[in-house]
Design a protein around this motif. Structure first.
Motif, PDB file in Angstrom:
ATOM      1  N   MET A   1      23.262  12.587 -10.680  1.00 40.13           N
ATOM      2  CA  MET A   1      23.586  13.984 -10.999  1.00 40.13           C
ATOM      3  C   MET A   1      22.591  14.928 -10.313  1.00 40.13           C
ATOM      4  O   MET A   1      21.406  14.666 -10.282  1.00 40.13           O
ATOM      5  N   THR A   2      23.124  16.010  -9.813  1.00 36.34           N
ATOM      6  CA  THR A   2      22.256  17.006  -9.173  1.00 36.34           C
ATOM      7  C   THR A   2      21.361  17.652 -10.219  1.00 36.34           C
ATOM      8  O   THR A   2      21.834  18.142 -11.237  1.00 36.34           O
ATOM      9  N   GLN A   3      20.073  17.646  -9.981  1.00 37.54           N
ATOM     10  CA  GLN A   3      19.147  18.279 -10.915  1.00 37.54           C
ATOM     11  C   GLN A   3      19.046  19.776 -10.593  1.00 37.54           C
ATOM     12  O   GLN A   3      19.349  20.216  -9.488  1.00 37.54           O
ATOM     13  N   SER A   4      18.604  20.524 -11.598  1.00 40.28           N
ATOM     14  CA  SER A   4      18.448  21.966 -11.398  1.00 40.28           C
ATOM     15  C   SER A   4      17.051  22.397 -11.835  1.00 40.28           C
ATOM     16  O   SER A   4      16.487  21.857 -12.793  1.00 40.28           O
ATOM     17  N   ILE A   5      16.514  23.395 -11.124  1.00 42.29           N
ATOM     18  CA  ILE A   5      15.140  23.829 -11.381  1.00 42.29           C
ATOM     19  C   ILE A   5      15.029  25.343 -11.205  1.00 42.29           C
ATOM     20  O   ILE A   5      15.597  25.912 -10.272  1.00 42.29           O
ATOM     21  N   LEU A   6      14.315  25.970 -12.140  1.00 42.80           N
ATOM     22  CA  LEU A   6      14.132  27.423 -12.125  1.00 42.80           C
ATOM     23  C   LEU A   6      12.632  27.728 -12.123  1.00 42.80           C
ATOM     24  O   LEU A   6      11.893  27.227 -12.985  1.00 42.80           O
ATOM     25  N   PHE A   7      12.199  28.535 -11.171  1.00 43.67           N
ATOM     26  CA  PHE A   7      10.791  28.958 -11.094  1.00 43.67           C
ATOM     27  C   PHE A   7      10.677  30.358 -11.697  1.00 43.67           C
ATOM     28  O   PHE A   7      11.477  31.241 -11.380  1.00 43.67           O
ATOM     29  N   VAL A   8       9.664  30.546 -12.557  1.00 41.70           N
ATOM     30  CA  VAL A   8       9.553  31.815 -13.281  1.00 41.70           C
ATOM     31  C   VAL A   8       8.139  32.408 -13.172  1.00 41.70           C
ATOM     32  O   VAL A   8       7.150  31.743 -13.477  1.00 41.70           O
ATOM     33  N   CYS A   9       8.077  33.680 -12.734  1.00 39.00           N
ATOM     34  CA  CYS A   9       6.825  34.433 -12.781  1.00 39.00           C
ATOM     35  C   CYS A   9       7.076  35.717 -13.574  1.00 39.00           C
ATOM     36  O   CYS A   9       8.016  35.771 -14.379  1.00 39.00           O
ATOM     37  N   LEU A  10       6.269  36.740 -13.357  1.00 32.29           N
ATOM     38  CA  LEU A  10       6.424  37.977 -14.124  1.00 32.29           C
ATOM     39  C   LEU A  10       7.513  38.877 -13.527  1.00 32.29           C
ATOM     40  O   LEU A  10       8.486  39.241 -14.203  1.00 32.29           O
ATOM     41  N   GLY A  11       7.351  39.210 -12.250  1.00 32.64           N
ATOM     42  CA  GLY A  11       8.252  40.202 -11.653  1.00 32.64           C
ATOM     43  C   GLY A  11       9.422  39.624 -10.879  1.00 32.64           C
ATOM     44  O   GLY A  11      10.388  40.315 -10.575  1.00 32.64           O
ATOM     45  N   ASN A  12       9.320  38.329 -10.490  1.00 41.86           N
ATOM     46  CA  ASN A  12      10.315  37.664  -9.624  1.00 41.86           C
ATOM     47  C   ASN A  12      10.417  38.343  -8.253  1.00 41.86           C
ATOM     48  O   ASN A  12      11.480  38.353  -7.640  1.00 41.86           O
ATOM     49  N   ILE A  13       9.298  38.923  -7.803  1.00 41.18           N
ATOM     50  CA  ILE A  13       9.303  39.498  -6.453  1.00 41.18           C
ATOM     51  C   ILE A  13       8.172  38.933  -5.580  1.00 41.18           C
ATOM     52  O   ILE A  13       8.172  39.167  -4.380  1.00 41.18           O
ATOM     53  N   CYS A  14       7.237  38.207  -6.167  1.00 39.04           N
ATOM     54  CA  CYS A  14       6.138  37.638  -5.357  1.00 39.04           C
ATOM     55  C   CYS A  14       6.088  36.116  -5.469  1.00 39.04           C
ATOM     56  O   CYS A  14       6.491  35.397  -4.560  1.00 39.04           O
ATOM     57  N   ARG A  15       5.580  35.613  -6.580  1.00 37.16           N
ATOM     58  CA  ARG A  15       5.286  34.177  -6.667  1.00 37.16           C
ATOM     59  C   ARG A  15       6.518  33.289  -6.815  1.00 37.16           C
ATOM     60  O   ARG A  15       6.649  32.279  -6.116  1.00 37.16           O
ATOM     61  N   SER A  16       7.413  33.632  -7.759  1.00 29.85           N
ATOM     62  CA  SER A  16       8.535  32.705  -7.983  1.00 29.85           C
ATOM     63  C   SER A  16       9.550  32.683  -6.834  1.00 29.85           C
ATOM     64  O   SER A  16      10.108  31.617  -6.554  1.00 29.85           O
ATOM     65  N   PRO A  17       9.791  33.815  -6.120  1.00 27.16           N
ATOM     66  CA  PRO A  17      10.662  33.678  -4.945  1.00 27.16           C
ATOM     67  C   PRO A  17      10.030  32.790  -3.881  1.00 27.16           C
ATOM     68  O   PRO A  17      10.736  32.063  -3.180  1.00 27.16           O
ATOM     69  N   LEU A  18       8.680  32.832  -3.774  1.00 21.79           N
ATOM     70  CA  LEU A  18       7.997  31.961  -2.808  1.00 21.79           C
ATOM     71  C   LEU A  18       8.083  30.505  -3.243  1.00 21.79           C
ATOM     72  O   LEU A  18       8.285  29.608  -2.418  1.00 21.79           O
TER      73      LEU A  18
END
Ligand code: 4NP
Length: 154
Positions: A1-18
């Motif tokens: 099964m394809t796994q899914s993963i979500l990265f979370v920071c505060l603004g979602n404009i610097c760290r988590s998009p990277l």
């Protein structure tokens, strides 16, 4: 099964998009297919593209993230994703505070996946200089490689 993963920071404009970008790129290199997304605990930047400095550091490393748009984490994210990875301890605390009882996502800190960095924060580069974004890119890339190995048992 394809796994899914979500990265979370505060603004979602610097760290988590990277983190999202580095993880997607490392998956591509490794030939691994996964559902990959990112979000912020805050709502202030929802709908916005990543910070110019994040776009620049990703581009410098061969990844285009200009099309990404920020969004706030939702309670359904805890039901929909297999893994939620917080970029710092405050993000983790904020996530735990809104996690629904029936959430199933396995939660971890990004730097838990880097040797000798467990429990540490990915420093917020938002108020830093361009060099701070290079540090962020290095951290998210190393974590991405290790995470993919773990999740695919290689
Ligand atoms: P991020 O960085 O959480 O890595 O996306 C930040 C972006 C914006 C703000 C703080 C951190 N802000 O306060 O607007």
């Amino acid at each position: 099964m394809t796994q899914s993963i979500l990265f979370v920071c505060l603004g979602n404009i610097c760290r988590s998009p990277l983190a999202e970008a580095a993880f997607r790129d490392e998956c591509r290199r490794a030939g691994v297919s996964m559902v990959i997304d990112s979000a912020g605990t805050g709502h202030w930047h929802a709908g916005q593209e990543p910070d110019d400095r994040a776009i620049a550091v990703a581009a410098k490393n061969g990844v285009d993230i200009a099309h990404l748009r920020a969004r706030q984490v939702t309670t359904n994210d805890f039901r929909d994703f297999d893994h939620i990875v917080a970029l710092d301890n405050q993000n983790m605390a904020d996530l735990k505070a809104v996690a629904p009882k029936d959430g199933r996502a396995e939660m971890s800190l990004l730097l838990d996946h880097v040797e000798d960095r467990a429990g540490q924060d990915v420093a917020d580069p938002y108020y830093g200089d361009d060099g701070a974004f290079d540090v962020t890119w290095g951290e998210v890339t190393e974590a991405a490689r290790n995470l993919i190995s773990k999740l695919t048992n290689n």
